[in-house]
Each structure stands twice: as C-alpha cells, then as structure tokens.
Design a protein around this motif. Sequence first.
Motif, short mmCIF file in Angstrom:
data_model
loop_
_atom_site.label_atom_id
_atom_site.label_comp_id
_atom_site.label_asym_id
_atom_site.label_seq_id
_atom_site.Cartn_x
_atom_site.Cartn_y
_atom_site.Cartn_z
N LEU A 53 41.05 37.87 43.35
CA LEU A 53 39.02 37.69 43.45
C LEU A 53 38.74 36.52 44.09
O LEU A 53 37.25 36.27 44.23
N ASP A 54 39.66 35.64 44.39
CA ASP A 54 38.83 34.14 45.65
C ASP A 54 39.87 34.01 46.08
O ASP A 54 41.54 33.89 45.60
N ILE A 55 39.58 32.87 46.54
CA ILE A 55 40.86 31.21 46.35
C ILE A 55 39.73 30.45 46.68
O ILE A 55 38.25 30.12 46.54
N SER A 56 39.87 29.80 45.75
CA SER A 56 39.68 28.57 45.05
C SER A 56 39.30 27.50 46.13
O SER A 56 39.66 27.22 47.03
N ASN A 57 38.51 26.25 45.32
CA ASN A 57 38.86 25.16 46.24
C ASN A 57 39.31 24.44 46.67
O ASN A 57 39.15 23.98 47.30
N GLN A 58 40.63 24.99 46.38
CA GLN A 58 41.41 23.72 46.32
C GLN A 58 42.83 24.97 47.22
O GLN A 58 43.70 24.37 47.59
N GLY A 59 42.08 25.83 47.91
CA GLY A 59 43.13 25.85 48.79
C GLY A 59 43.89 27.34 47.86
O GLY A 59 44.80 28.16 48.88
N HIS A 60 44.16 27.71 46.75
CA HIS A 60 44.86 29.10 45.31
C HIS A 60 44.39 29.82 45.55
O HIS A 60 43.18 29.95 45.71
N LEU A 61 45.21 31.05 45.49
CA LEU A 61 44.46 32.53 44.90
C LEU A 61 44.54 32.32 43.92
O LEU A 61 45.18 32.13 43.04
N ILE A 91 42.85 35.38 34.11
CA ILE A 91 43.33 35.12 35.76
C ILE A 91 44.12 33.72 36.36
O ILE A 91 44.20 32.13 35.56
N ARG A 92 45.35 33.78 37.13
CA ARG A 92 46.71 33.61 37.70
C ARG A 92 46.26 32.61 38.67
O ARG A 92 46.33 33.42 39.68
N THR A 93 46.29 31.20 38.80
CA THR A 93 46.06 30.56 40.22
C THR A 93 47.55 30.62 40.69
O THR A 93 48.65 29.65 40.39
N VAL A 94 47.72 30.93 42.06
CA VAL A 94 48.58 31.16 42.87
C VAL A 94 48.70 29.70 43.99
O VAL A 94 47.84 30.26 44.57
N GLN A 95 49.54 28.62 42.96
CA GLN A 95 49.65 27.43 44.97
C GLN A 95 50.11 28.13 46.17
O GLN A 95 49.93 27.42 46.73
N ALA A 96 51.10 28.86 45.81
CA ALA A 96 52.36 28.59 46.93
C ALA A 96 52.97 30.22 46.87
O ALA A 96 53.37 30.29 45.05
#
Length: 263
Positions: free
Chosen positions: A232-240, A248-253
């Motif tokens: 969907l996007d890249i978060s303001n913290q740079g996460h996927l 919605i899953r936040t992927v840090q690495a």
Amino acid sequence: MDYTIQLDLNNGWKLRHIESIDSTNTELSRLCAIEDIPEGMVLSTNHQESGKGRLGRSWIDEPGDSLLFSILCRPGVPLDDYFYATMAMSISACEVLQDYGVVAEIKWPNDILVGGAKLSGMLSEVGESKSGRFMIIGMGINVNQDHSRLEVLKRNATSMAILTGNQLDLSMRLLLASRIVEAFAGRYLPMSQGDPAPKVQILRQYRSRCVTIGSFVRVELNDGESISGNVLDISNQGHLLVELDSCIRTVQAGDVHHVFRSS
C-alpha cells in the motif's frame, strides 16, 4: 594505504580510489576503529575481493566492471532516522543515472532496477568508534558488464553498458561516483541537522520512485516467515505496508520479491 587517486569534491568531502580491496565498507570500518575519520570520506575501488550485499549476500564483480564505493556518514539524528540517509542515496543515484540515459526505479528498501532488472545494490552498516556512532553506505552499480558476464550470476540483472551501449572508463566512473555523492550530500546534510522539512522531502521523492508501492510482493522475513500481498505504501518510518487478507502488515526488514500475476 596507497591511494591511486584522490579527489576533492565540491562539498568539501574527499573521494579516495584504490585499485583493489576486500570491501570498501569493511575498510572504512577498519579505518574508523584506528583513527578519527571525518564525515564524507568516500572510498572507491575497481574491484572488491569480498564484496558484501544485503542479508549476508556477496557482491561479485570483475575488475573495472562496476562502480563500487562507500561513504562514511555521522548523522546528527536518532538511529531510527538513519534510513533517510539510505533513501537519499537511492534517490540521488536514480537522479544522476537519468542524465546518462538510464531511467531507474527503486525496489524497497534500496535496490535500483531498470525494467525489473537489478542495476544497483546498497548495503548500509552502523558502528561505534571513539568519535561516536557512524554509518557507512556502500553502493555497487553494474556499469560495463555485458549479458554473458551477468548471466553467470544467475540473477535478473542489467548494466549501464547494456542499457546505453556505452562503456565507462575509470575517470568516467569516478565522475559518476562524484556526481552521486554530491547529489546525496545535498539531501543528506540538511536532513542530518535534524530539520523535519528535508525528511519530508526525501520521503516524498523516495515514494515517487519506489516501484514496490502498488506491487504484489512476496516478502521473506528474517525469522523465516513468508508473506504475500499488495504494497500500500511506505510508512513515515521507512517500513513496508503490506495488505494481507485481513490486515495491514508492517515490514521493517526482509527480502522482497515482486510477483507478476497473470490477469
């Protein structure tokens, strides 16, 4: 160490070139451990004997085939904001490559692609020295390889020579490195001072060039789990931000694979 070439860049940073080395990232880390290395030291080479890539991979090259360099940074921002520096490097490389007739996109987090094939990779590492925390950003760009050399890697890759029909000698490769570093400094230095405005601009520019946004991907996470979904996007913290069936899953690495599905 005997440097074959030393260049003063327009922003006061210095580029030092050596014919061959194990790894430019490793060498900068070694130098930081034994002396006070100033921010903005750039180390380039014609050949890495033990080049490093993300997730423990190796970067394999033949002498003179690639542009290989690393830059030492000492960001004046919290560690959680260091990702802005790698974003700035990706954006800057794409911007400069466009002047060479290469229209590139970014695959999260920092691979540079052309037509889905990998042109460039990046590895950032953080360490501590007597002078404080430092960050090293290493970049490798396929420059002079032909199809036969890239086929040996058994990866979907391309080079500037394949894309443009032109080979770059050492002086031209160093000019390319200098231009990328100077474009990077123009983004990085204001961000490193802690002003929020440059961070907003870097994130906006990164999103506009990131081909992963809107793609269906498979992500291999560091713990062995694999997930698939639309980005969907890249978060303001740079996460996927990946849309799964129910959340919605936040992927840090992780290792991202773009999946092309038939309609």
